[in-house]
Design a protein around this motif. Sequence first.
Motif, PDB file in Angstrom:
ATOM      1  N   LEU A 161      82.621  29.070  44.077  1.00 41.57           N
ATOM      2  CA  LEU A 161      82.081  29.794  45.091  1.00 41.57           C
ATOM      3  C   LEU A 161      82.586  31.356  44.926  1.00 41.57           C
ATOM      4  CD1 LEU A 161      81.836  27.650  48.218  1.00 41.57           C
ATOM      5  CD2 LEU A 161      79.683  28.248  46.676  1.00 41.57           C
ATOM      6  N   LYS A 162      83.904  31.246  44.708  1.00 44.20           N
ATOM      7  CA  LYS A 162      84.564  32.572  44.660  1.00 44.20           C
ATOM      8  C   LYS A 162      84.221  33.189  43.342  1.00 44.20           C
ATOM      9  CE  LYS A 162      89.313  33.809  45.518  1.00 44.20           C
ATOM     10  NZ  LYS A 162      90.833  33.607  45.602  1.00 44.20           N
ATOM     11  N   ALA A 163      84.110  32.481  42.290  1.00 38.64           N
ATOM     12  CA  ALA A 163      84.056  33.143  41.127  1.00 38.64           C
ATOM     13  C   ALA A 163      82.416  33.673  41.146  1.00 38.64           C
ATOM     14  CB  ALA A 163      83.725  32.039  40.054  1.00 38.64           C
ATOM     15  N   VAL A 164      81.502  33.198  41.825  1.00 37.14           N
ATOM     16  CA  VAL A 164      80.277  33.767  42.075  1.00 37.14           C
ATOM     17  C   VAL A 164      80.152  34.790  42.968  1.00 37.14           C
ATOM     18  CG1 VAL A 164      77.908  33.384  42.754  1.00 37.14           C
ATOM     19  CG2 VAL A 164      78.991  31.713  41.254  1.00 37.14           C
ATOM     20  N   GLY A 165      80.673  34.620  44.153  1.00 42.81           N
ATOM     21  CA  GLY A 165      81.033  35.798  44.617  1.00 42.81           C
ATOM     22  C   GLY A 165      79.785  36.715  45.818  1.00 42.81           C
ATOM     23  N   TYR A 166      78.601  35.651  45.474  1.00 43.93           N
ATOM     24  CA  TYR A 166      77.625  36.520  46.283  1.00 43.93           C
ATOM     25  C   TYR A 166      76.886  35.114  46.618  1.00 43.93           C
ATOM     26  CZ  TYR A 166      75.389  35.751  41.763  1.00 43.93           C
ATOM     27  OH  TYR A 166      75.026  35.341  40.698  1.00 43.93           O
ATOM     28  N   PRO A 167      76.009  35.368  47.891  1.00 44.72           N
ATOM     29  CA  PRO A 167      75.263  33.960  48.074  1.00 44.72           C
ATOM     30  C   PRO A 167      73.947  33.845  47.009  1.00 44.72           C
ATOM     31  CG  PRO A 167      75.156  35.604  49.767  1.00 44.72           C
ATOM     32  CD  PRO A 167      75.871  36.472  48.764  1.00 44.72           C
ATOM     33  N   VAL A 168      73.836  32.603  46.563  1.00 46.07           N
ATOM     34  CA  VAL A 168      72.748  32.141  45.786  1.00 46.07           C
ATOM     35  C   VAL A 168      71.499  31.561  46.649  1.00 46.07           C
ATOM     36  CG1 VAL A 168      73.782  32.282  43.406  1.00 46.07           C
ATOM     37  CG2 VAL A 168      73.743  30.314  45.049  1.00 46.07           C
ATOM     38  N   GLY A 169      70.383  31.724  46.088  1.00 43.80           N
ATOM     39  CA  GLY A 169      69.356  31.390  46.719  1.00 43.80           C
ATOM     40  C   GLY A 169      68.099  31.047  45.603  1.00 43.80           C
ATOM     41  N   TRP A 170      66.862  30.450  46.143  1.00 48.24           N
ATOM     42  CA  TRP A 170      65.828  30.317  45.228  1.00 48.24           C
ATOM     43  C   TRP A 170      64.487  30.476  46.043  1.00 48.24           C
ATOM     44  CZ3 TRP A 170      68.678  26.061  47.464  1.00 48.24           C
ATOM     45  CH2 TRP A 170      67.839  24.899  47.838  1.00 48.24           C
ATOM     46  N   ARG A 171      63.593  30.529  45.200  1.00 43.57           N
ATOM     47  CA  ARG A 171      62.206  30.471  45.942  1.00 43.57           C
ATOM     48  C   ARG A 171      61.562  29.034  45.980  1.00 43.57           C
ATOM     49  NH1 ARG A 171      59.664  33.769  49.160  1.00 43.57           N
ATOM     50  NH2 ARG A 171      57.444  33.479  48.827  1.00 43.57           N
ATOM     51  N   GLU A 172      61.356  28.703  46.998  1.00 45.92           N
ATOM     52  CA  GLU A 172      60.697  27.289  47.231  1.00 45.92           C
ATOM     53  C   GLU A 172      59.332  27.229  47.761  1.00 45.92           C
ATOM     54  OE1 GLU A 172      62.324  23.972  46.933  1.00 45.92           O
ATOM     55  OE2 GLU A 172      60.196  23.609  47.322  1.00 45.92           O
ATOM     56  N   ALA A 173      58.584  26.640  46.995  1.00 43.47           N
ATOM     57  CA  ALA A 173      57.123  26.480  47.514  1.00 43.47           C
ATOM     58  C   ALA A 173      56.772  25.390  48.512  1.00 43.47           C
ATOM     59  CB  ALA A 173      56.290  26.222  46.355  1.00 43.47           C
ATOM     60  N   ARG A 174      57.926  24.522  48.838  1.00 38.12           N
ATOM     61  CA  ARG A 174      57.736  23.168  49.419  1.00 38.12           C
ATOM     62  C   ARG A 174      57.374  23.482  50.980  1.00 38.12           C
ATOM     63  NH1 ARG A 174      62.450  20.310  52.523  1.00 38.12           N
ATOM     64  NH2 ARG A 174      61.945  18.141  52.336  1.00 38.12           N
ATOM     65  N   GLY A 175      56.200  23.035  51.132  1.00 37.50           N
ATOM     66  CA  GLY A 175      55.886  22.980  52.757  1.00 37.50           C
ATOM     67  C   GLY A 175      55.652  24.182  53.343  1.00 37.50           C
ATOM     68  N   ALA A 176      55.391  25.004  52.451  1.00 41.69           N
ATOM     69  CA  ALA A 176      55.244  26.453  52.971  1.00 41.69           C
ATOM     70  C   ALA A 176      54.079  27.185  52.586  1.00 41.69           C
ATOM     71  CB  ALA A 176      56.559  27.119  52.625  1.00 41.69           C
ATOM     72  N   GLY A 177      53.043  26.442  52.230  1.00 44.20           N
ATOM     73  CA  GLY A 177      51.777  26.875  51.848  1.00 44.20           C
ATOM     74  C   GLY A 177      51.939  27.779  50.633  1.00 44.20           C
ATOM     75  N   ALA A 178      50.823  28.539  50.268  1.00 41.09           N
ATOM     76  CA  ALA A 178      50.899  29.051  48.866  1.00 41.09           C
ATOM     77  C   ALA A 178      52.055  30.291  48.821  1.00 41.09           C
ATOM     78  CB  ALA A 178      49.531  29.808  48.696  1.00 41.09           C
ATOM     79  N   ASP A 179      52.230  30.716  49.737  1.00 44.09           N
ATOM     80  CA  ASP A 179      53.342  31.829  49.801  1.00 44.09           C
ATOM     81  C   ASP A 179      54.826  31.370  49.631  1.00 44.09           C
ATOM     82  OD1 ASP A 179      51.396  33.618  49.850  1.00 44.09           O
ATOM     83  OD2 ASP A 179      51.641  33.841  52.068  1.00 44.09           O
ATOM     84  N   GLY A 180      55.119  30.236  49.826  1.00 43.39           N
ATOM     85  CA  GLY A 180      56.440  29.631  49.853  1.00 43.39           C
ATOM     86  C   GLY A 180      57.580  30.496  50.702  1.00 43.39           C
ATOM     87  N   CYS A 181      58.603  30.101  50.346  1.00 39.98           N
ATOM     88  CA  CYS A 181      60.002  30.609  51.257  1.00 39.98           C
ATOM     89  C   CYS A 181      61.066  30.771  50.379  1.00 39.98           C
ATOM     90  CB  CYS A 181      60.124  29.806  52.680  1.00 39.98           C
ATOM     91  SG  CYS A 181      60.629  28.141  52.101  1.00 39.98           S
ATOM     92  N   ASP A 182      62.030  31.652  50.959  1.00 45.49           N
ATOM     93  CA  ASP A 182      63.248  31.856  50.189  1.00 45.49           C
ATOM     94  C   ASP A 182      64.176  30.873  50.944  1.00 45.49           C
ATOM     95  OD1 ASP A 182      62.604  33.984  48.495  1.00 45.49           O
ATOM     96  OD2 ASP A 182      62.385  35.302  50.112  1.00 45.49           O
ATOM     97  N   MET A 183      65.193  30.294  49.957  1.00 46.41           N
ATOM     98  CA  MET A 183      66.283  29.584  50.388  1.00 46.41           C
ATOM     99  C   MET A 183      67.499  30.141  50.194  1.00 46.41           C
ATOM    100  SD  MET A 183      64.797  26.442  51.522  1.00 46.41           S
ATOM    101  CE  MET A 183      66.448  25.849  51.827  1.00 46.41           C
TER     102      MET A 183
END
Length: 300
Positions: free
Chosen positions: A162-184
């Motif tokens: 976690l320290k080596a990466v040093g920034y929050p990682v996330g992803w784009r998720e289409a699950r259960g959120a209709g066509a637009d998806g959401c950011d995780m």
Amino acid sequence: MTRSFSNQTFRFAPSSNGFLHLGHAYSALLNFDMARATGGRMLLRIEDIDLDRCRPEFEQAIYEDLDWLGISWEVPVRRQSQHFDVYAAALDRLRADKLIYPCFCSRGEIMASVAGKPDWPRDPDGSPLYPGLCKHLSEAERKRRLASGRPAAQRIDMAAALKAVGYPVGWREARGAGADGCDMTANPALWGDAVLARKDIQTSYHIAVVLDDALQGVSDVVRGEDLFMATHLHRLLQALLDLPAPSYHHHGLLRDASGQKLSKSLRAKSLRALRQEGLSPGTARNMLGSESIALSRIAL
Ligand code: GLU
């Protein structure tokens, strides 16, 4: 409406450790329909790193069952068992960066060390987080154990990673959120010092899947929601190994009448058994309703 051009690449990535059931058919059709609807590519990958459990006859059956369902894919098919060197090289890199360490513990030793600690945190699969027994071995002791031939798994040093990466990682998720998806936002720490290389095969699902998705240019990972939590760890590995982040769509799972997800281990009826009982591919597709689901869940 169909897009005529697309950079999207989808994949269905079954393990060849049993026959496919309707849950696999659903996932495969979803990927195939999305690839067709977007003018994208459809890949098939055989996840056969578990050399004890995976068998050529199951692999052959995967090809036959998908073909029967009317699914086509690009060849050659990537088989993970032919790429252990790629996974080993990534682990070497993590080792050189001091982000993995060898772990000699048996499951029994880990369970014993958390016994009597009912509040000990557990990972999303329900296993106790690794209590760190081998994390603090001296370099000399590690060398001694390795030289004596003791088998070792390789665990990620989560705090260091976690320290080596040093920034929050996330992803784009289409699950259960209709066509637009959401950011995780990923929370890889949920997995603690997870195993990245098993003692027996010196790699793991997590390492192989992120490397292969990147090497195959997969842009959209469409898979069951049972792998949703694994994505927290996958995103960290992608960041550590400088791999691109695909979009994810974790679809709902088919369940039997008692609400249990279909699974090979629970002996869900295989597609080939259903076929022998007279199921047609058209009926299977209608039962799964995959096309309408697929089209309603992506932005066209
Ligand atoms: N091989 C895994 C399975 O059969 C799926 C991996 C994935 O889609 O990421 O459950």
